[in-house]
Design an enzyme around this catalytic site. Structure first.
Site, short mmCIF file in Angstrom:
data_model
loop_
_atom_site.label_atom_id
_atom_site.label_comp_id
_atom_site.label_asym_id
_atom_site.label_seq_id
_atom_site.Cartn_x
_atom_site.Cartn_y
_atom_site.Cartn_z
N CYS A 1 45.47 44.60 48.83
CA CYS A 1 45.72 43.18 49.14
C CYS A 1 45.14 42.83 50.51
O CYS A 1 45.49 43.45 51.51
CB CYS A 1 47.21 42.89 49.10
SG CYS A 1 47.62 41.19 49.56
N TYR B 1 40.69 32.49 43.63
CA TYR B 1 41.66 33.58 43.61
C TYR B 1 42.18 33.86 42.20
O TYR B 1 42.31 35.02 41.79
CB TYR B 1 42.82 33.23 44.54
CG TYR B 1 43.87 34.31 44.68
CD1 TYR B 1 43.56 35.56 45.22
CD2 TYR B 1 45.19 34.08 44.30
CE1 TYR B 1 44.52 36.54 45.36
CE2 TYR B 1 46.17 35.06 44.44
CZ TYR B 1 45.83 36.28 44.97
OH TYR B 1 46.78 37.25 45.11
N GLU C 1 39.17 42.52 46.51
CA GLU C 1 39.55 41.77 47.71
C GLU C 1 39.04 42.50 48.95
O GLU C 1 39.34 43.67 49.16
CB GLU C 1 41.07 41.61 47.78
CG GLU C 1 41.63 40.78 46.64
CD GLU C 1 43.12 40.47 46.79
OE1 GLU C 1 43.66 40.67 47.90
OE2 GLU C 1 43.73 40.02 45.80
N ASP D 1 50.47 47.01 43.75
CA ASP D 1 49.48 46.03 43.34
C ASP D 1 48.49 46.68 42.38
O ASP D 1 47.79 47.63 42.74
CB ASP D 1 48.73 45.48 44.55
CG ASP D 1 49.64 44.72 45.50
OD1 ASP D 1 50.55 44.03 45.01
OD2 ASP D 1 49.43 44.80 46.72
N TYR E 1 42.13 45.28 43.47
CA TYR E 1 42.77 46.09 44.51
C TYR E 1 42.08 47.43 44.71
O TYR E 1 42.60 48.30 45.40
CB TYR E 1 44.24 46.30 44.17
CG TYR E 1 45.02 45.01 44.08
CD1 TYR E 1 45.14 44.17 45.18
CD2 TYR E 1 45.60 44.61 42.88
CE1 TYR E 1 45.83 42.97 45.10
CE2 TYR E 1 46.30 43.41 42.79
CZ TYR E 1 46.41 42.60 43.89
OH TYR E 1 47.09 41.41 43.80
N CYS F 1 53.11 42.29 52.58
CA CYS F 1 52.05 43.20 52.98
C CYS F 1 52.21 44.50 52.21
O CYS F 1 53.19 45.22 52.41
CB CYS F 1 52.08 43.48 54.49
SG CYS F 1 50.85 44.69 55.02
N CYS G 1 42.41 60.86 59.39
CA CYS G 1 41.00 61.00 59.03
C CYS G 1 40.23 61.61 60.19
O CYS G 1 40.26 61.08 61.29
CB CYS G 1 40.41 59.64 58.65
SG CYS G 1 38.69 59.72 58.17
#
Length: 220
Positions: free
Chosen positions: A54, A85, A97, A132, A137, A202, A211
């Site tokens: 998202c 959208y 997105e 999601d 996504y 969120c 990472c």
């Protein structure tokens, strides 16, 4: 389209036809940074495109980063020109997105942005991110130069090694050139959504695995 089966990307022939011009304008300035959203951007800045679920929470991750000049959200990687959208959410455009990040490479390296990208989501989930679910996504990096492409591929390989060691599966992130994959800006209410709606949804969350890229910069 998806109902009780795994989401599928449409072929260009199956995708919605879209329109030659956007049906909504792009707002003029970033609500947090105060900078213009539309290019052309000042000389010396670079552009990076990241998809990590998202785009509401994803954009906030990047506008908070040092060296980022502006951010905006939109749709990329599919076949439908100037989608809205609802069309993207239908799964019939092929887009994901995306957050477009305009940054000063003397203040933040592309590798550091990649590190933020990888650590801010779970790139092993395919057509979903957390709760999601849908093709919009999926995780992606759309590169704007050969140097970006090499850095993105190297970081994906490096992160795969540490994710595997931590019990995660295969990274599904697509790394592809931005050329031929236009960025279509999203509606104004999506831009800097979590600044306009601080208590808004969120869904962004990382794996907790660090990472091993972008930690040490070499200047000059």
């Amino acid at each position: 389209m998806f109902l009780n089966r795994t989401p599928q990307l449409p072929t260009p022939e199956q995708a919605l036809k879209g329109r030659p011009e956007p049906t909504f304008p792009l707002q003029e300035r970033h609500t947090v940074l105060g900078t213009p959203l539309a290019g052309p951007y000042p000389e010396g800045l670079e552009v990076a495109d990241f998809a990590l679920g998202c785009f509401w929470g994803a954009e906030r991750k990047f506008w908070q980063a040092e060296g980022v000049w502006t951010t905006l959200v939109g749709y990329q990687g599919g076949s439908t020109p100037n989608p809205d959208y609802e069309e993207v959410c239908s799964g019939l455009t092929g887009h994901t997105e995306v957050v477009r990040v305009v940054f000063d490479p003397t203040a933040v390296s592309y590798e550091e942005l990649l590190k933020l990208f990888w650590e801010s989501h779970n790139p092993t989930q395919g057509f979903r991110q957390g709760n999601d679910v849908g093709t919009q996504y999926r995780s992606a990096v759309y590169t704007h130069s050969e140097a970006q492409a090499k850095a993105a591929e190297a970081s994906r390989e490096a992160y795969q090694r540490v994710l595997t060691g931590s019990g995660y599966g295969t990274i599904t992130t697509e790394v592809l050139p931005a050329e031929g994959r236009p960025f279509w800006h999203a509606e104004a209410y999506h831009q800097q959504y979590l600044d306009k709606n601080p208590a808004g949804y969120c869904g962004i969350g990382g794996t907790g695995v660090s990472c091993p890229v972008g930690v040490a910069r070499t200047d000059g």
